[in-house]
Write a protein that holds these residues in place. Structure first.
Motif, PDB file in Angstrom:
ATOM      1  N   MET A   1      37.812  12.551  39.884  1.00 17.92           N
ATOM      2  CA  MET A   1      38.775  13.365  39.804  1.00 17.92           C
ATOM      3  C   MET A   1      38.750  14.103  41.247  1.00 17.92           C
ATOM      4  N   SER A   2      39.901  14.254  41.751  1.00 19.53           N
ATOM      5  CA  SER A   2      40.532  14.922  42.721  1.00 19.53           C
ATOM      6  C   SER A   2      41.463  15.898  42.658  1.00 19.53           C
ATOM      7  N   GLY A   3      42.118  17.010  43.026  1.00 20.54           N
ATOM      8  CA  GLY A   3      41.745  17.967  43.474  1.00 20.54           C
ATOM      9  C   GLY A   3      41.576  19.177  44.442  1.00 20.54           C
ATOM     10  N   LEU A   4      42.328  20.162  44.865  1.00 21.44           N
ATOM     11  CA  LEU A   4      42.105  21.101  45.209  1.00 21.44           C
ATOM     12  C   LEU A   4      40.701  21.881  44.844  1.00 21.44           C
ATOM     13  N   VAL A   5      39.917  22.897  44.803  1.00 20.54           N
ATOM     14  CA  VAL A   5      39.020  24.092  44.311  1.00 20.54           C
ATOM     15  C   VAL A   5      38.975  24.769  45.262  1.00 20.54           C
ATOM     16  N   LEU A   6      39.000  26.070  44.811  1.00 19.39           N
ATOM     17  CA  LEU A   6      39.355  27.060  45.155  1.00 19.39           C
ATOM     18  C   LEU A   6      38.482  27.798  44.772  1.00 19.39           C
ATOM     19  N   LYS A   7      37.066  28.703  45.380  1.00 19.65           N
ATOM     20  CA  LYS A   7      36.053  29.476  44.988  1.00 19.65           C
ATOM     21  C   LYS A   7      36.919  31.112  45.202  1.00 19.65           C
ATOM     22  N   LEU A   8      36.616  31.545  44.473  1.00 20.18           N
ATOM     23  CA  LEU A   8      37.295  33.096  44.379  1.00 20.18           C
ATOM     24  C   LEU A   8      35.754  34.006  44.106  1.00 20.18           C
ATOM     25  N   SER A   9      36.614  35.220  45.351  1.00 22.11           N
ATOM     26  CA  SER A   9      35.454  36.110  45.039  1.00 22.11           C
ATOM     27  C   SER A   9      35.914  37.694  43.897  1.00 22.11           C
ATOM     28  N   PRO A  10      35.071  38.325  43.854  1.00 22.76           N
ATOM     29  CA  PRO A  10      35.856  38.953  42.200  1.00 22.76           C
ATOM     30  C   PRO A  10      36.997  39.871  42.924  1.00 22.76           C
ATOM     31  N   LYS A  11      37.814  39.623  42.210  1.00 21.80           N
ATOM     32  CA  LYS A  11      38.720  40.388  42.667  1.00 21.80           C
ATOM     33  C   LYS A  11      39.887  40.152  43.562  1.00 21.80           C
ATOM     34  N   GLU A  12      39.374  38.814  43.912  1.00 22.64           N
ATOM     35  CA  GLU A  12      40.751  38.251  45.209  1.00 22.64           C
ATOM     36  C   GLU A  12      41.705  37.232  44.242  1.00 22.64           C
ATOM     37  N   ARG A  13      42.299  37.807  44.846  1.00 16.03           N
ATOM     38  CA  ARG A  13      44.293  37.472  45.095  1.00 16.03           C
ATOM     39  C   ARG A  13      44.386  36.124  45.833  1.00 16.03           C
ATOM     40  N   VAL A  14      44.932  35.481  44.900  1.00 17.10           N
ATOM     41  CA  VAL A  14      45.536  34.121  45.676  1.00 17.10           C
ATOM     42  C   VAL A  14      47.020  33.675  44.786  1.00 17.10           C
ATOM     43  N   LEU A  15      47.919  32.939  45.597  1.00 17.62           N
ATOM     44  CA  LEU A  15      49.141  32.456  45.548  1.00 17.62           C
ATOM     45  C   LEU A  15      49.404  31.360  44.707  1.00 17.62           C
ATOM     46  N   VAL A  16      50.225  30.983  44.064  1.00 17.52           N
ATOM     47  CA  VAL A  16      50.049  29.500  43.417  1.00 17.52           C
ATOM     48  C   VAL A  16      51.928  29.603  42.833  1.00 17.52           C
ATOM     49  N   ASN A  17      51.987  28.941  43.835  1.00 21.55           N
ATOM     50  CA  ASN A  17      53.210  27.943  42.630  1.00 21.55           C
ATOM     51  C   ASN A  17      54.354  29.548  42.858  1.00 21.55           C
ATOM     52  N   GLY A  18      54.165  30.892  43.823  1.00 20.68           N
ATOM     53  CA  GLY A  18      54.745  31.707  43.533  1.00 20.68           C
ATOM     54  C   GLY A  18      54.086  32.805  43.338  1.00 20.68           C
ATOM     55  N   ALA A  19      53.009  32.170  41.899  1.00 25.16           N
ATOM     56  CA  ALA A  19      52.932  33.602  41.233  1.00 25.16           C
ATOM     57  C   ALA A  19      51.646  33.858  42.011  1.00 25.16           C
ATOM     58  N   VAL A  20      51.484  35.622  42.000  1.00 24.01           N
ATOM     59  CA  VAL A  20      49.766  35.873  42.452  1.00 24.01           C
ATOM     60  C   VAL A  20      48.930  35.657  41.478  1.00 24.01           C
ATOM     61  N   ILE A  21      47.577  35.478  41.579  1.00 27.14           N
ATOM     62  CA  ILE A  21      47.097  35.580  40.606  1.00 27.14           C
ATOM     63  C   ILE A  21      45.964  36.167  41.170  1.00 27.14           C
ATOM     64  N   GLU A  22      45.003  36.893  40.378  1.00 23.36           N
ATOM     65  CA  GLU A  22      43.534  37.903  41.031  1.00 23.36           C
ATOM     66  C   GLU A  22      42.364  37.349  39.798  1.00 23.36           C
TER      67      GLU A  22
END
Length: 134
Positions: A1-22
Motif C-alpha cells: 500500500m502506498s500513499g501520502l501519510v500525514l502526521k497531524l498535531s492536535p488541532k492542526e489544519r490541512v487543506l485536502v482538495n479545497g476542504a479545510v480539515i482540522e
C-alpha cells in the motif's frame, strides 16, 4: 500500500482538495490513498506577502495549485523556469537533488512532492540572503 501519510498535531489544519480539515485533540495519522489529491498543511503555508524570494515564490505558486486557486497548466511552465533559475544558484549536490526531484514532480503532476522538495531549500536560501545582506 502506498500513499501520502500525514502526521497531524492536535488541532492542526490541512487543506485536502479545497476542504479545510482540522484534527481533533490528539495526534493522528491520515493516509491519503487517492492519487493526485491536493494536500497543503496550513501551518506550512506561505502568505502572499512572504513570497518575496525565488524559492518562496516557487513554493507559493505550488500552494496556489494545491489550494485550487490556480490551474496547474497555467503555473507549470513558469514554475519550471523558476526551478531552472534555482539550479543556477544552488550548486551543491543535495540542493541539486532536491531541485531535480521538484522539477520531475512538477512534470509528473505531483505538486505536493514538488513543494516538499522545494521547501528543503528555504533554510539554505535564508542563509544565502543573510550573507548577501552583510
Amino acid at each position: 500500500m502506498s500513499g501520502l501519510v500525514l502526521k497531524l498535531s492536535p488541532k492542526e489544519r490541512v487543506l485536502v482538495n479545497g476542504a479545510v480539515i482540522e484534527n481533533g485533540d490528539r495526534r493522528s495519522r491520515l493516509s491519503i490513498m487517492t492519487p493526485n489529491a491536493n494536500i497543503l498543511r496550513l501551518r506550512d503555508a506561505i502568505h502572499p506577502e512572504e513570497a518575496n524570494t525565488p524559492v518562496r515564490r516557487a513554493c507559493y505558486s505550488l500552494q496556489l495549485v494545491l489550494s485550487g486557486d490556480a490551474e496547474a497548466d497555467e503555473v507549470e511552465r513558469t514554475l519550471l523556469r523558476h526551478i531552472e533559475d534555482l539550479s543556477q544558484v544552488f550548486t551543491d549536490h543535495d540542493s541539486r537533488q532536491q531541485i531535480t526531484l521538484a522539477s520531475e514532480a512538477v512534470l509528473a503532476g505531483r505538486h505536493y512532492q514538488s513543494l516538499k522538495a522545494l521547501r528543503t531549500l528555504l533554510p539554505r536560501e535564508d542563509r544565502l540572503m543573510a550573507v548577501a545582506r552583510q
